[in-house]
Design an enzyme around this catalytic site. Structure first.
Site, PDB file in Angstrom:
ATOM      1  N   TYR A  52       0.814  -1.224   0.000  1.00  0.00           N
ATOM      2  CA  TYR A  52       0.000   0.000   0.000  1.00  0.00           C
ATOM      3  C   TYR A  52       0.853   1.282   0.000  1.00  0.00           C
ATOM      4  CZ  TYR A  52      -3.436  -3.455   1.675  1.00  0.00           C
ATOM      5  OH  TYR A  52      -4.212  -4.573   1.847  1.00  0.00           O
ATOM      6  N   LYS A  81       1.790  -6.451   6.180  1.00  0.00           N
ATOM      7  CA  LYS A  81       1.879  -7.696   5.401  1.00  0.00           C
ATOM      8  C   LYS A  81       3.129  -7.708   4.529  1.00  0.00           C
ATOM      9  CE  LYS A  81      -3.123  -7.128   4.780  1.00  0.00           C
ATOM     10  NZ  LYS A  81      -3.331  -5.715   4.490  1.00  0.00           N
ATOM     11  N   HIS A 114       1.071 -11.810   2.666  1.00  0.00           N
ATOM     12  CA  HIS A 114      -0.022 -11.191   1.892  1.00  0.00           C
ATOM     13  C   HIS A 114      -0.602 -12.156   0.860  1.00  0.00           C
ATOM     14  CE1 HIS A 114      -1.271  -6.881   0.510  1.00  0.00           C
ATOM     15  NE2 HIS A 114      -2.237  -7.723   0.251  1.00  0.00           N
TER      16      HIS A 114
HETATM   17  P1  NAP Z   1     -13.960  -1.886   1.128  1.00  0.00           P
HETATM   18  O1  NAP Z   1     -13.539  -1.537   2.499  1.00  0.00           O
HETATM   19  O2  NAP Z   1     -15.001  -2.907   0.898  1.00  0.00           O
HETATM   20  O3  NAP Z   1     -14.429  -0.577   0.351  1.00  0.00           O
HETATM   21  C1  NAP Z   1     -13.704   0.605   0.407  1.00  0.00           C
HETATM   22  C2  NAP Z   1     -14.361   1.574  -0.584  1.00  0.00           C
HETATM   23  O4  NAP Z   1     -15.687   1.870  -0.153  1.00  0.00           O
HETATM   24  C3  NAP Z   1     -13.642   2.866  -0.731  1.00  0.00           C
HETATM   25  O5  NAP Z   1     -13.693   3.210  -2.112  1.00  0.00           O
HETATM   26  C4  NAP Z   1     -14.446   3.848   0.083  1.00  0.00           C
HETATM   27  O6  NAP Z   1     -14.376   5.114  -0.500  1.00  0.00           O
HETATM   28  C5  NAP Z   1     -15.853   3.256   0.042  1.00  0.00           C
HETATM   29  N1  NAP Z   1     -16.560   3.412   1.325  1.00  0.00           N
HETATM   30  C6  NAP Z   1     -16.048   3.325   2.573  1.00  0.00           C
HETATM   31  N2  NAP Z   1     -16.981   3.490   3.498  1.00  0.00           N
HETATM   32  C7  NAP Z   1     -18.143   3.672   2.838  1.00  0.00           C
HETATM   33  C8  NAP Z   1     -19.468   3.906   3.270  1.00  0.00           C
HETATM   34  N3  NAP Z   1     -19.776   3.992   4.567  1.00  0.00           N
HETATM   35  N4  NAP Z   1     -20.431   4.036   2.318  1.00  0.00           N
HETATM   36  C9  NAP Z   1     -20.128   3.976   1.001  1.00  0.00           C
HETATM   37  N5  NAP Z   1     -18.880   3.754   0.541  1.00  0.00           N
HETATM   38  C10 NAP Z   1     -17.893   3.615   1.450  1.00  0.00           C
HETATM   39  O7  NAP Z   1     -12.728  -2.355   0.212  1.00  0.00           O
HETATM   40  P2  NAP Z   1     -11.180  -2.505   0.314  1.00  0.00           P
HETATM   41  O8  NAP Z   1     -10.511  -1.211   0.609  1.00  0.00           O
HETATM   42  O9  NAP Z   1     -10.765  -3.231  -0.905  1.00  0.00           O
HETATM   43  O10 NAP Z   1     -10.955  -3.501   1.535  1.00  0.00           O
HETATM   44  C11 NAP Z   1     -10.810  -3.034   2.872  1.00  0.00           C
HETATM   45  C12 NAP Z   1      -9.369  -3.176   3.355  1.00  0.00           C
HETATM   46  O11 NAP Z   1      -8.988  -4.548   3.338  1.00  0.00           O
HETATM   47  C13 NAP Z   1      -8.315  -2.506   2.458  1.00  0.00           C
HETATM   48  O12 NAP Z   1      -8.248  -1.116   2.605  1.00  0.00           O
HETATM   49  C14 NAP Z   1      -7.075  -3.221   2.920  1.00  0.00           C
HETATM   50  O13 NAP Z   1      -6.614  -2.710   4.150  1.00  0.00           O
HETATM   51  C15 NAP Z   1      -7.613  -4.656   3.055  1.00  0.00           C
HETATM   52  N6  NAP Z   1      -7.469  -5.464   1.826  1.00  0.00           N
HETATM   53  C16 NAP Z   1      -6.661  -6.558   1.868  1.00  0.00           C
HETATM   54  C17 NAP Z   1      -6.458  -7.322   0.754  1.00  0.00           C
HETATM   55  C18 NAP Z   1      -5.563  -8.509   0.833  1.00  0.00           C
HETATM   56  O14 NAP Z   1      -5.157  -9.040  -0.207  1.00  0.00           O
HETATM   57  N7  NAP Z   1      -5.220  -8.969   2.024  1.00  0.00           N
HETATM   58  C19 NAP Z   1      -7.097  -7.013  -0.466  1.00  0.00           C
HETATM   59  C20 NAP Z   1      -7.944  -5.898  -0.496  1.00  0.00           C
HETATM   60  C21 NAP Z   1      -8.134  -5.155   0.650  1.00  0.00           C
HETATM   61  P3  NAP Z   1     -13.828   6.423   0.297  1.00  0.00           P
HETATM   62  O15 NAP Z   1     -12.431   6.181   0.756  1.00  0.00           O
HETATM   63  O16 NAP Z   1     -13.913   7.489  -0.748  1.00  0.00           O
HETATM   64  O17 NAP Z   1     -14.811   6.637   1.427  1.00  0.00           O
END
Ligand code: NAP
Length: 321
Positions: A52, A81, A114
Site C-alpha cells: 500500500y 503484510k 499477503h
Molecule cells: P472496502 O472496504 O469494501 O471498500 C472501500 C471503498 O468503499 C472505498 O472506495 C471507500 O471510499 C468506500 N466506502 C467506505 N466506506 C463507505 C461507506 N460507509 N459508504 C459507502 N462507501 C464507502 O474495500 P477494500 O478497501 O478493498 O478492503 C478493505 C481493506 O482490506 C483494504 O483497505 C485493505 O486494508 C484490506 N485489503 C486486503 C487485501 C488482501 O489481499 N489482504 C485485499 C484488499 C483489501 P472512500 O475512501 O472514498 O470513502
C-alpha cells in the site's frame, strides 16, 4: 466517539478490535490526517501492507499521536503484510524490519503473508518456496518478538491445512481471499473455526474503489468485475438499513462482526470513518444475519484476482481461474 467496539481474542491471548481501518489506496500526504482522524474517531486497529506504500505516513501519524499522549502503543493493534517478494524465509525478516522502520514501531500486532506465492523483487516466480517455508519464516519473527501474532492472507483452504500440519506456532489470523455478502466463504470459515483461526474480512463493502486501479496495460485492473453488483445496493441490506435507521455500510459491517469476523473497511472520508465504526448502538437479530448469509449465488463472484501469481505452483486461485 464511537459506540464500543467488541474485542476478539486470538488463540495466543492477543486482543484484536473487531473493527479496524483498511488503508489500501490511502496514499500521499493525506495519510497522516486520515490516521489522526481515525484514532480520534475511536479506531484502535489499522490494517496496512508494504504493497500500500503508506507505512511511512502511518508511522509519522502514530509517532505524533504517541508524543501528544492521545493514544498509547499498547492500546493499538497494527497489522502489516509481507508482499510476494518478501514472503520467502530468506528475506522475510528484513522485510518486517523495514516495515517496522517505516511504521516507527518496535513490533507489529499482526504480520501476514499477503499472498502464498513467493516471487523475486522483479516479480519472477520463486517456485522453490512452498507455503510451509513461508510459515517457518513467520514463526521465526514471532519468536523474535517482532510480530505479536502471525497469519496468512489469500491462502486457500488446502494451503491452510498444509500449514496447520507443520506449524509449531498456531496460525492466528486468516485475512480472507476477500469476504463479503456475495462471496460468503463458507468453506474457509469452517476450516478457520476448526483450527481456532480468527478471520478478517476484506472488501466487506464490495470494494467500490478497486475500479480506479490501473494495470500495466493502462486499463482498469479489475475491469472484468465491473458488472458485479455492489452489496451496498442489496435489497435485504437496504431494508435492514431502513428498519434500524442505519446505512447499508453499517448493516454489512455489523452483520459480519456478528458472524465473529473482523472487518477493516477503508475510507479516507472523515464522516464515513465515523459511520463505519458506529455499529454497536443497535441490535441486529440472528435471524436477520442469517437472512443476509443465506444469500447464495449460483456462481461466487470474486472481485479480486491476482494476475501476478497466475501459473505459480502456489497460486491460491488455480482451481478457479
Ligand atoms: P472496502 O472496504 O469494501 O471498500 C472501500 C471503498 O468503499 C472505498 O472506495 C471507500 O471510499 C468506500 N466506502 C467506505 N466506506 C463507505 C461507506 N460507509 N459508504 C459507502 N462507501 C464507502 O474495500 P477494500 O478497501 O478493498 O478492503 C478493505 C481493506 O482490506 C483494504 O483497505 C485493505 O486494508 C484490506 N485489503 C486486503 C487485501 C488482501 O489481499 N489482504 C485485499 C484488499 C483489501 P472512500 O475512501 O472514498 O470513502
Amino acid at each position: 466517539m464511537s459506540s464500543k467496539v467488541p474485542i476478539f481474542t486470538l488463540s495466543n491471548g492477543v486482543r484484536m478490535p473487531s473493527v479496524g481501518l483498511g488503508t489500501w489506496q490511502m496514499t500521499g500526504d493525506e495519510g497522516k490526517t486520515v490516521i489522526r482522524n481515525a484514532i480520534l474517531a475511536g479506531y484502535r486497529h489499522i490494517d496496512t501492507a508494504t504493497l500500500y506504500q503508506n507505512e511511512d505516513q502511518i508511522g509519522d501519524a502514530l509517532a505524533e499521536l504517541f508524543a501528544e499522549g492521545v493514544v498509547k502503543r499498547e492500546d493499538l493493534f497494527i497489522t502489516t503484510k509481507a508482499f510476494c517478494h518478501e514472503v520467502a524465509p530468506d528475506v522475510i525478516e528484513e522485510a518486517l524490519r523495514n516495515s517496522l522502520k517505516r511504521l516507527r514501531l518496535d513490533y507489529v500486532d499482526l504480520y501476514l503473508a499477503h499472498i502464498p506465492a513467493a516471487t523475486r523483487e522483479c516479480g519472477s516466480h520463486r517456485t522453490d518456496v512452498k507455503v510451509e517455508d513461508i510459515w517457518k519464516g513467520l514463526e521465526n519473527l514471532y519468536s523474535l518478538g517482532l510480530a505479536k501474532s502471525i497469519g496468512v492472507s489469500n491462502f486457500n483452504e488446502s494451503q491452510i491445512e498444509r500449514i496447520v500440519k507443520i506449524q509449531k506456532i498456531p496460525t492466528h489470523v486468516s485475512q480472507v481471499l476477500e469476504l463479503h455478502l456475495y462471496l460468503p466463504q463458507k468453506a474457509h470459515r469452517e476450516i478457520c473455526k476448526k483450527h481456532n483461526i480468527i478471520i478478517t474480512s476484506y472488501a466487506t463493502l464490495g470494494s467500490p474503489g478497486r475500479m480506479s486501479v490501473i494495470g500495466a496495460d493502462g486499463k482498469p485492473l479489475f475491469e472484468s468485475t465491473k458488472n458485479i453488483p455492489n452489496e451496498l445496493n442489496d435489497k435485504n441490506v437496504k431494508a435492514l438499513a431502513q428498519k434500524y435507521n442505519k446505512t447499508p455500510a453499517q448493516i454489512l459491517l455489523r452483520a459480519t462482526v456478528e458472524m465473529g469476523i473482523v472487518v477493516i473497511p477503508k475510507t479516507t472520508n472523515p464522516e464515513r470513518m465515523k459511520e463505519n465504526i458506529n455499529l454497536f448502538d443497535f441490535n441486529i437479530s440472528k435471524a436477520e444475519v442469517n437472512l443476509l448469509e443465506a444469500h447464495e449465488r449460483s456462481k461466487p463472484e470474486r472481485l479480486f484476482w491476482w494476475p501476478n501469481v497466475a501459473d505459480h505452483p502456489e497460486d491460491p486461485f488455480a482451481a478457479e481461474r
